[in-house]
Design a protein around this motif. Structure first.
Motif, PDB file in Angstrom:
ATOM      1  N   LYS A 136     149.553  46.767   8.716  1.00 13.21           N
ATOM      2  CA  LYS A 136     150.052  45.183   8.706  1.00 13.21           C
ATOM      3  C   LYS A 136     150.692  45.074  10.066  1.00 13.21           C
ATOM      4  O   LYS A 136     151.351  45.773  10.675  1.00 13.21           O
ATOM      5  N   GLU A 159     147.384  41.705   7.299  1.00 17.82           N
ATOM      6  CA  GLU A 159     146.829  42.832   6.824  1.00 17.82           C
ATOM      7  C   GLU A 159     145.652  43.352   6.361  1.00 17.82           C
ATOM      8  O   GLU A 159     144.906  42.341   6.305  1.00 17.82           O
ATOM      9  N   ILE A 206     144.207  41.632  12.012  1.00 13.31           N
ATOM     10  CA  ILE A 206     145.677  41.956  12.469  1.00 13.31           C
ATOM     11  C   ILE A 206     146.202  41.818  13.742  1.00 13.31           C
ATOM     12  O   ILE A 206     147.143  41.861  14.396  1.00 13.31           O
TER      13      ILE A 206
END
Length: 176
Positions: free
Chosen positions: A80, A85, A113
């Motif tokens: 994350k 994520e 991400i």
């Protein structure tokens, strides 16, 4: 089995290392970049296949960090950042030691991400991203399934995203 089926990663992770304190979540610095195995898959045109997932949907980690999380090679981890994520495989880095850092090859899984901001240079920031890593039972998605889940590709309605079966390794074409 070819070298791109599963990149050579040594199996040195000691999950029961008494010198390592166990954690549920690890704070790390994420770096991305190109990888030779990923390049081989792209040249062969196999980006929709499982072999590409195994070379680009992966987080190379320091073995001590893997021991802290209790993950072994090819187990799933959830990474994350402030921008999203993604679930990827964990693997012992060929460049260890580098505790507190992970490397995910530049591509679909990393793009989820990293910051979309390019700062006027046409490229996102691929290095030095604050992230967390935790063990998960979720599956690492094939690229077409990742595109559908994250970017809503190949669906007619928002409701379809979670209800459709895997798109698998076949090319996906949109009818006009």
């Amino acid at each position: 089995m070819t070298y791109v089926d599963k990149p050579t990663v040594s199996n040195v992770v000691k999950l029961e290392d008494p010198n390592v304190a166990k954690v549920n979540k690890l704070e790390v610095m994420l770096n991305t970049g190109t990888d030779i195995y990923q390049g081989a898959c792209k040249k062969r045109g196999s980006t929709l296949k499982d072999e590409y997932r195994k070379v680009a949907g992966i987080a190379y980690m320091d073995p001590k960090d893997m021991a802290k999380l209790g993950v072994a090679n090819w187990e799933s981890v959830l990474v994350k950042s402030d921008w999203g994520e993604v679930v990827v495989y964990a693997a012992h880095s060929r460049d260890a030691p580098h505790e507190g850092m992970i490397f995910i090859p530049k591509g679909p899984w990393a793009n989820v991400i990293v910051s979309p901001e390019t700062y006027c240079c046409n490229d996102p920031t691929y290095k030095g991203i604050d992230a967390t890593v935790e063990k998960t039972d979720k599956e690492v998605l094939l690229m077409a399934d990742l595109m559908r889940a994250v970017y809503k590709k190949y669906v007619k309605t928002e409701k379809d995203v979670g209800e459709l079966s895997s798109l698998g390794e076949m090319p996906v074409y949109k009818k006009k």
